[in-house]
Design a protein around this motif. Structure first.
Motif, PDB file in Angstrom:
ATOM      1  N   TYR A   1       0.850  -1.194   0.000  1.00  0.00           N
ATOM      2  CA  TYR A   1       0.000   0.000   0.000  1.00  0.00           C
ATOM      3  C   TYR A   1       0.885   1.242   0.000  1.00  0.00           C
ATOM      4  N   ALA A   2       0.317   2.350  -0.441  1.00  0.00           N
ATOM      5  CA  ALA A   2       1.013   3.646  -0.417  1.00  0.00           C
ATOM      6  C   ALA A   2       0.039   4.694   0.082  1.00  0.00           C
TER       7      ALA A   2
ATOM      8  N   PRO B   1       0.025  11.585  -7.210  1.00  0.00           N
ATOM      9  CA  PRO B   1      -0.566  10.240  -7.105  1.00  0.00           C
ATOM     10  C   PRO B   1      -0.355   9.353  -8.331  1.00  0.00           C
TER      11      PRO B   1
ATOM     12  N   LEU C   1       2.130   6.366  -8.929  1.00  0.00           N
ATOM     13  CA  LEU C   1       1.922   5.038  -8.334  1.00  0.00           C
ATOM     14  C   LEU C   1       1.282   4.043  -9.306  1.00  0.00           C
TER      15      LEU C   1
ATOM     16  N   LYS D   1      -3.777   2.200  -3.027  1.00  0.00           N
ATOM     17  CA  LYS D   1      -3.235   3.563  -3.080  1.00  0.00           C
ATOM     18  C   LYS D   1      -4.202   4.550  -2.459  1.00  0.00           C
TER      19      LYS D   1
ATOM     20  N   THR E   1      -6.242   7.722  -1.698  1.00  0.00           N
ATOM     21  CA  THR E   1      -6.610   8.892  -2.494  1.00  0.00           C
ATOM     22  C   THR E   1      -7.215   9.999  -1.633  1.00  0.00           C
TER      23      THR E   1
ATOM     24  N   TRP F   1      -9.242   4.492  -1.007  1.00  0.00           N
ATOM     25  CA  TRP F   1      -8.077   3.885  -1.652  1.00  0.00           C
ATOM     26  C   TRP F   1      -8.434   3.442  -3.060  1.00  0.00           C
TER      27      TRP F   1
END
Ligand code: 5GP
Ligand code: MN
Length: 354
Positions: A255-256, A268, A271, A291, A293, A298
């Motif tokens: 995950y980021a 963003p 990614l 990811k 947001t 995500w």
């Protein structure tokens, strides 16, 4: 971002065979019947990838050659084009969603499987004189008045190319560069199963216009800021492997967060390429990148090497996509989002005996 291994659904559906002659004819008629001073609005899906943007701008350049003067291209959300996709021919057609014609004579949608992918621009389907949909998702809901949906097409640009042939617009280098970006994006640079002889034939016709594949590929796939290189290192360093997941086929995920992006000074969209590093994992069939947001939301990317229909997982969780490349919007924490995915994996295992 690459769509991953684009695959035709095993379920029989009217769209499985691609557009019928009457649909091609209706699409040609829709384009040809735009009045001389008519307005045409092109829309691609939110967070556009190479296929969405390339197909849209390539078609836009072709419409200009056909004499369409009042022409806009747009996509929902912030009017931000990823660095890797900047400088495409036809970029000057782009306008922010807020400036898009409110009631165009013709609206054309690209690479969007459903209305939800059009975000705040969805109302144009109702306000436009005619709505034309060009896409290659098997799950496409056929939300246009005319739908050119070919789930066997490796990219939406394949559908665009066929329509241009029928409209009598020859390829030039500008159109070809756009369609080449789209084709290489969705075939993973000609690596995925969808890379048929027809894909290579189209690539050959595009290259024959004189475009430079080395330059294009380096720009689209092999360029990222140093901050993104370091960010990838950190996010890959926290990847987790779960060999027992998906009936023992294995799941790898990471995950980021927005904080990760801020610390490395990155936008963003950088990614989007991360899933390609994660899905290399030999010990897992399914890969996933979650990811952030917004604090509670995500964007989730899912890929499979063939054992799991990840579009089923995505659809069950409110999203969609292709059989081996899909996504959805997750809520809660990253762990919670992955819990929800894990719960869906067994039901999405592909029965090889079928
Ligand atoms: P990516 O992981 O590259 O963002 O998306 C892979 C594929 O999943 C895309 O081609 C798109 O079809 C689908 N997809 C990704 N996110 C969503 C989503 O939020 N909703 C829907 N319906 N499809 C998505
Ligand atoms: Mn696509």
């Amino acid at each position: 971002m690459p769509d991953g291994a684009v695959e035709t659904s095993t379920e029989a559906s009217p769209a499985a065979a691609g557009p019928v002659e009457a649909e091609w004819a209706a699409a040609v008629a829709a384009v040809r019947s735009v009045p001389a001073d008519g307005r045409v609005l092109l829309i691609c899906h939110v967070n556009p990838d190479g296929d969405a943007l390339g197909s849209m701008l390539g078609f836009g350049l072709a419409l200009r050659r056909l004499g369409v003067r009042r022409l806009q291209a747009t996509f929902p959300g912030p009017p931000e084009v990823p660095d890797t996709l900047r400088g495409l021919p036809g970029e000057e057609l782009l306008v922010p969603a807020a400036e898009a014609y409110p009631d165009p004579d013709l609206v054309v949608c690209f690479d969007a499987a459903s209305e939800s992918r059009l975000g705040e621009l969805v109302d144009r389907l109702a306000t436009a004189g005619t709505a034309l949909v060009l896409d290659h998702h098997a799950s496409n809901t056929r939300f246009g008045a005319v739908n050119l949906v070919d789930p066997c097409a490796a990219a939406t640009s394949v559908v665009v190319d066929e329509l241009l042939t029928r409209l009598g617009v020859p390829l030039d280098a500008g159109i070809a560069e756009c369609l080449y970006v789209a084709l290489t994006t969705d075939t993973g640079s000609f690596r995925f199963e969808a890379t048929t002889p027809a894909v290579h034939h189209l690539a050959a016709r595009l290259l024959a216009t004189g475009i430079r594949p080395g330059d294009i590929s380096r720009r689209i796939f092999d360029t990222r800021p140093f901050g993104a290189v370091r960010l990838f290192g950190e996010v890959l360093g926290r990847a987790r492997l779960e060999p027992a997941a998906a009936g023992g086929r294995g799941l790898v995920w990471t995950y980021a967060t927005l904080d990760d992006l801020a610390r490395h000074g990155q936008r963003p969209y950088v990614l989007e390429a991360l899933i390609d590093s994660v899905r290399c994992t030999a010990e897992a069939d399914v890969s996933c990148v979650v990811k952030q947001t917004s604090p509670d939301e995500w964007a989730v990317s899912l890929r499979s090497k063939g054992a799991v229909d990840v579009s089923r997982v995505a659809v069950a969780l409110g999203g969609g996509g292709h059989r081996f490349a899909a996504g959805f919007t997750g809520r809660g924490g990253a762990e919670q989002v992955v819990d929800a995915i894990r719960d869906q994996l067994d039901a999405a295992l592909i029965d090889v005996r079928r």
